[in-house]
Scaffold this motif. Structure first.
Motif, PDB file in Angstrom:
ATOM      1  N   UNK A 101      29.655 -15.887 -67.858  1.00 42.77           N
ATOM      2  CA  UNK A 101      29.710 -15.951 -68.976  1.00 42.77           C
ATOM      3  C   UNK A 101      29.509 -17.070 -69.214  1.00 42.77           C
ATOM      4  N   UNK A 102      30.142 -18.608 -68.722  1.00 43.23           N
ATOM      5  CA  UNK A 102      30.540 -19.972 -69.251  1.00 43.23           C
ATOM      6  C   UNK A 102      29.597 -20.833 -67.382  1.00 43.23           C
ATOM      7  N   UNK A 103      29.588 -20.327 -66.901  1.00 49.56           N
ATOM      8  CA  UNK A 103      29.494 -21.211 -65.724  1.00 49.56           C
ATOM      9  C   UNK A 103      27.502 -21.558 -65.436  1.00 49.56           C
ATOM     10  N   UNK A 139      29.786  -8.120 -61.614  1.00 51.79           N
ATOM     11  CA  UNK A 139      29.878  -7.015 -61.119  1.00 51.79           C
ATOM     12  C   UNK A 139      31.406  -7.592 -59.547  1.00 51.79           C
ATOM     13  N   UNK A 140      31.410  -8.684 -59.613  1.00 52.01           N
ATOM     14  CA  UNK A 140      32.555  -9.317 -58.852  1.00 52.01           C
ATOM     15  C   UNK A 140      33.605  -9.398 -59.836  1.00 52.01           C
ATOM     16  N   UNK A 162      18.367 -24.362 -65.841  1.00 52.45           N
ATOM     17  CA  UNK A 162      17.412 -23.076 -65.545  1.00 52.45           C
ATOM     18  C   UNK A 162      16.730 -22.433 -65.941  1.00 52.45           C
ATOM     19  N   UNK A 163      16.130 -21.466 -65.455  1.00 54.07           N
ATOM     20  CA  UNK A 163      15.171 -20.823 -66.467  1.00 54.07           C
ATOM     21  C   UNK A 163      15.452 -19.195 -67.078  1.00 54.07           C
ATOM     22  N   UNK A 179      20.839 -13.166 -64.327  1.00 54.95           N
ATOM     23  CA  UNK A 179      21.098 -12.039 -63.126  1.00 54.95           C
ATOM     24  C   UNK A 179      21.845 -13.252 -62.688  1.00 54.95           C
ATOM     25  N   UNK A 180      22.096 -14.338 -62.970  1.00 56.42           N
ATOM     26  CA  UNK A 180      23.364 -14.982 -61.800  1.00 56.42           C
ATOM     27  C   UNK A 180      24.103 -14.135 -62.752  1.00 56.42           C
TER      28      UNK A 180
END
Length: 113
Positions: free
Chosen positions: A22-24, A45-46, A31-32, A38-39
């Motif tokens: 959420x915040x990283x 998922x984890x 970055x785009x 995507x990240x």
């Protein structure tokens, strides 16, 4: 290990991944956006691989309301550490007061089963 403790541990790990998802990406504002999305989805998922079994285990020992209140406290506790380590944010008195109110909510939720 008790089911309640397993629930707490799995949700704590889940929340670490959640905070990064959420915040990283805010550490990398240059970055785009598509890469951040995507990240974040990849980290989510984890998050879910710990959260889903944690909630299933928790549901065998706690009510849904107890689980939700506990989850909110876990989320806040993990977020406080995350915000400090990743962004240098510090706790102020009003943050502590709000956290105390949530702990009171936990106490009320678990006190009268």
């Amino acid at each position: 290990m008790s089911g309640t403790l397993k629930f707490i541990l799995l949700l704590t790990v889940s929340n670490v991944f959640m905070n990064f998802a959420w915040y990283g990406h805010l550490k990398f504002k240059g970055s785009p956006l598509w890469l951040a999305i995507l990240a974040s989805w990849g980290l989510a998922l984890f998050e879910y691989t710990f959260m889903v079994p944690g909630n299933r285990i928790g549901a065998m020992h706690l009510s849904l309301t107890q689980m939700k209140i506990a989850q909110e406290c876990i989320t806040l506790a993990v977020f406080v550490v995350f915000a400090y380590l990743m962004f240098g944010e510090t706790l102020r008195w009003n943050h502590l007061a709000a956290f105390a109110c949530l702990l009171a909510a936990v106490a009320f939720t678990f006190a009268f089963k």
